[in-house]
Design an enzyme around this catalytic site. Structure first.
Site, PDB file in Angstrom:
ATOM      1  N   ARG A  93      -1.736   0.235  -9.726  1.00 43.84           N
ATOM      2  CA  ARG A  93      -0.658  -0.721 -10.021  1.00 43.84           C
ATOM      3  C   ARG A  93      -1.231  -2.129 -10.207  1.00 43.84           C
ATOM      4  O   ARG A  93      -2.356  -2.405  -9.784  1.00 43.84           O
ATOM      5  CB  ARG A  93       0.318  -0.739  -8.823  1.00 43.84           C
ATOM      6  CG  ARG A  93       0.923   0.603  -8.545  1.00 43.84           C
ATOM      7  CD  ARG A  93       1.078   0.838  -7.045  1.00 43.84           C
ATOM      8  NE  ARG A  93       1.454   2.246  -6.778  1.00 43.84           N
ATOM      9  CZ  ARG A  93       2.695   2.676  -6.766  1.00 43.84           C
ATOM     10  NH1 ARG A  93       3.691   1.824  -6.916  1.00 43.84           N
ATOM     11  NH2 ARG A  93       2.967   3.945  -6.562  1.00 43.84           N
ATOM     12  N   GLY A 124       2.631   3.607   1.478  1.00 43.48           N
ATOM     13  CA  GLY A 124       3.221   3.766   2.807  1.00 43.48           C
ATOM     14  C   GLY A 124       3.735   5.166   3.049  1.00 43.48           C
ATOM     15  O   GLY A 124       4.031   5.549   4.188  1.00 43.48           O
ATOM     16  N   GLY A 163       0.819  -1.219   0.000  1.00 34.02           N
ATOM     17  CA  GLY A 163       0.000   0.000   0.000  1.00 34.02           C
ATOM     18  C   GLY A 163       0.841   1.253   0.000  1.00 34.02           C
ATOM     19  O   GLY A 163       2.075   1.200   0.100  1.00 34.02           O
ATOM     20  N   ASP A 184       4.108  -4.436  -7.476  1.00 30.10           N
ATOM     21  CA  ASP A 184       3.511  -3.208  -6.923  1.00 30.10           C
ATOM     22  C   ASP A 184       4.145  -1.964  -7.535  1.00 30.10           C
ATOM     23  O   ASP A 184       3.694  -0.855  -7.285  1.00 30.10           O
ATOM     24  CB  ASP A 184       3.648  -3.180  -5.395  1.00 30.10           C
ATOM     25  CG  ASP A 184       5.086  -3.355  -4.934  1.00 30.10           C
ATOM     26  OD1 ASP A 184       5.696  -4.374  -5.295  1.00 30.10           O
ATOM     27  OD2 ASP A 184       5.596  -2.469  -4.226  1.00 30.10           O
TER      28      ASP A 184
HETATM   29  P1  AMP Z   1       9.154   0.560  -2.979  1.00 25.20           P
HETATM   30  O1  AMP Z   1      10.121  -0.568  -3.001  1.00 25.20           O
HETATM   31  O2  AMP Z   1       9.784   1.917  -2.774  1.00 25.20           O
HETATM   32  O3  AMP Z   1       8.252   0.555  -4.158  1.00 25.20           O
HETATM   33  O4  AMP Z   1       8.247   0.370  -1.675  1.00 25.20           O
HETATM   34  C1  AMP Z   1       7.625  -0.830  -1.308  1.00 25.20           C
HETATM   35  C2  AMP Z   1       6.635  -0.575  -0.195  1.00 25.20           C
HETATM   36  O5  AMP Z   1       7.279  -0.006   0.943  1.00 25.20           O
HETATM   37  C3  AMP Z   1       5.508   0.365  -0.540  1.00 25.20           C
HETATM   38  O6  AMP Z   1       4.367  -0.070   0.122  1.00 25.20           O
HETATM   39  C4  AMP Z   1       5.988   1.680   0.016  1.00 25.20           C
HETATM   40  O7  AMP Z   1       4.941   2.566   0.304  1.00 25.20           O
HETATM   41  C5  AMP Z   1       6.692   1.233   1.281  1.00 25.20           C
HETATM   42  N1  AMP Z   1       7.738   2.174   1.720  1.00 25.20           N
HETATM   43  C6  AMP Z   1       8.952   2.377   1.160  1.00 25.20           C
HETATM   44  N2  AMP Z   1       9.648   3.290   1.851  1.00 25.20           N
HETATM   45  C7  AMP Z   1       8.856   3.691   2.879  1.00 25.20           C
HETATM   46  C8  AMP Z   1       9.000   4.614   3.952  1.00 25.20           C
HETATM   47  N3  AMP Z   1      10.117   5.325   4.132  1.00 25.20           N
HETATM   48  N4  AMP Z   1       7.959   4.749   4.806  1.00 25.20           N
HETATM   49  C9  AMP Z   1       6.841   4.037   4.657  1.00 25.20           C
HETATM   50  N5  AMP Z   1       6.642   3.153   3.683  1.00 25.20           N
HETATM   51  C10 AMP Z   1       7.625   2.974   2.793  1.00 25.20           C
HETATM   52 MG    MG Z   2       6.709   1.139  -4.837  1.00 27.96          MG
END
Ligand code: AMP
Ligand code: MG
Length: 498
Positions: A177, A87, A85, A246
């Site tokens: 997505r 985040g 989701g 995602d």
């Molecule tokens: P990503 O690999 O950047 O696409 O992120 C994968 C998941 O981790 C997604 O659900 C993002 O929203 C969450 N996410 C990545 N970095 C953070 C962060 N600093 N704080 C909260 N959620 C994060």
């Molecule tokens: Mg992502």
């Protein structure tokens, strides 16, 4: 910025959590894309206002917006990861503009119910990288989410070290997505799955409504768009780095810029993400991974495809057929791109081998991918092949290829003829002079962070943005942004941490 509508929000509470952004203290504007602002009908004066700054910092929610974090799931590095989701991204809503509808999203505006262990923040480094790459990809003509602004703050977030934080404002027709579909499919929530699919078809793929099986038609359409995107990546030498499901857009847009990299020397097996130990997302594996991800989307859509088909065997066959489009579209699109890079508009027998052979040569010598193609374009334009020849150590082998290529070019017209000029024009429009190399982003970031002399200097990011927006133009005053990477560039470690 008003006149928001919030059509995603109308899907209902199963799809998101409403919540206000948590802003940044004492924000400052770091980057603005005037081109994006223009497209949204936001003028320079407003973009420079305190209201804009506070909105893009997440400190005030614009009138009519309805901030929300959406829920999705996904496969990360080939393994089912369950619920993920938004985040740290918040959808403000959708702006209706003269150029179509655009969703506006703030990335880095605080924790959400989907943050898991994360802090909901984005650091300046990754925000500037995402901003510049979004606009660079757009400049290259590659389907992508866009970026409007980066706002920074001296508030710190903990990564490998403490780093200053930022919010990047992203723009796209939709941020849905593959993982949104996987989320409801995995939970067996077929009603929500159908609501989502119908919404996407109605809004973004209306032509699918007429098909015998609209959900299979959706899968086929997404497969085609994803194939076009993947071909564009391969042709320009772009590595995404984290092709988890995602991070795959249902609109076939490049999304979620993290540990991405444009190739310097041509290494087909290049892995840009230091967290990717197995090389799952290596440059030459991207097309297969795109297909694998589409397969996951197909699995997620199966309940809907089956509802129309009436039985599971027929549904399987229909879904497989829908995915097959990728296997035709990807090589066709890539071949067309490579033909254009060579200045050969019409493919004839032997062109495929010519392309394969030159890529083998580039791989053998790790020749700089972008510089090679641009030099070749200039060589064809001026009929002087010495500069491109000088890129190779094994010139004898290169000369054999060059001879074959020159003979092939001759079939389009000899040097000085209008047909020949059309070839070199085609090359100069398909072989960029400027790409966002890691070291260029790094230099702009360090200036913006004020690392050198404690003064935050955003002008290098702006200068870089200018050439990346029109990367096929010469920009004679910016030669320093078109050169070989310095030695220190190869030591830059880019990981998922952002
Ligand atoms: P990503 O690999 O950047 O696409 O992120 C994968 C998941 O981790 C997604 O659900 C993002 O929203 C969450 N996410 C990545 N970095 C953070 C962060 N600093 N704080 C909260 N959620 C994060
Ligand atoms: Mg992502």
């Amino acid at each position: 910025m008003k006149n928001f509508n919030n059509r995603f929000a109308l899907l209902g509470k199963d799809f998101y959590t409403s919540l206000a952004p948590q802003g940044l203290p004492d924000p400052y504007m770091v980057c603005v894309s005037r081109a994006m602002a223009d497209a949204l009908g936001l003028n320079d004066e407003w973009m420079a206002s305190n209201e804009a700054l506070q909105i893009f910092a997440g400190n005030i929610a614009p009138q009519g917006s309805q901030p929300l974090a959406s829920v999705y799931s996904g496969h990360q590095f080939g393994v089912w990861a369950g619920q993920l989701g938004d985040g740290r991204a918040l959808l403000l809503g959708e702006l209706e503009t003269a150029n179509g509808n655009f969703e506006i999203q703030l990335k880095g505006a605080g924790r959400t119910p989907y943050s898991r262990m994360g802090d909901g923040r984005a650091v300046l480094r990754s925000s500037v990288r995402e901003f510049l790459c979004s606009e660079a990809m757009h400049g290259l003509g590659i389907p992508t989410t866009r970026a409007l602004a980066v706002v920074g703050s001296d508030m710190l977030a903990r990564r490998e070290t403490n780093e200053t934080t930022a919010v990047v404002t992203r723009v796209a027709p939709s941020f849905i997505r593959f993982g949104h579909f996987e989320h409801f499919a995995y939970r067996g929530e077929n009603e929500q799955l159908k609501t989502l699919a119908d919404y996407v078809i109605e809004r973004y793929y209306p032509e699918c409504k007429q098909a015998t099986n609209p959900y299979a038609a959706l899968l086929a359409a997404v497969s085609n768009r994803t194939a076009t995107m993947a071909a564009a990546w391969q042709a320009v030498g772009f590595c995404h780095g984290v092709m988890n499901t995602d991070n795959m857009s249902i609109l076939g847009l490049t999304i979620d810029y993290g540990p991405f990299q444009f190739l310097d020397g041509f290494n087909p097996a290049h892995i840009c993400n230091h967290s990717d130990e197995q090389g799952r997302y290596a440059y030459n594996r991207q097309p297969n991974i795109a297909y694998w991800n589409l397969f996951c989307l197909g699995q997620a859509l199966m309940p809907l495809i089956e509802q129309v088909e009436g039985d599971s065997d027929a549904a399987q066959a229909t879904a497989i057929k829908a995915l097959e489009g990728f296997k035709i579209e990807f090589p066709t699109a890539l071949q067309a791109k490579m033909q254009a890079k060579l200045g050969l508009p019409n493919a004839i027998d032997g062109d495929k081998i010519l392309i394969e052979d030159v890529l083998k040569l580039l791989a053998k010598e790790r020749t700089d991918y972008t510089i090679f193609w641009r030099q070749l374009s200039n060589s064809v334009a001026t009929n002087n092949f010495e500069p491109v020849r000088n890129l190779f150590i094994d010139r004898a082998t290169f000369d054999i290829w060059l001879g074959q290529y020159q003979r092939r070019l001759q079939t389009n017209g000899s040097w000085g003829s209008p047909a020949h000029a059309a070839c070199s024009d085609l090359m100069l429009r398909n072989n960029p002079k400027f790409i966002l190399r890691n070291h260029l982003a790094q230099t702009a970031i360090e200036r913006a962070q004020g690392k050198a002399n404690d003064v935050k200097d955003f002008s290098e990011a702006a200068r870089l943005l200018k050439v990346l927006e029109t990367p096929f133009e010469e920009h004679a005053d910016c030669e320093d942004l078109a050169g070989f990477p310095p030695d220190w560039a190869s030591h830059l470690e880019i990981s998922c941490s952002s």
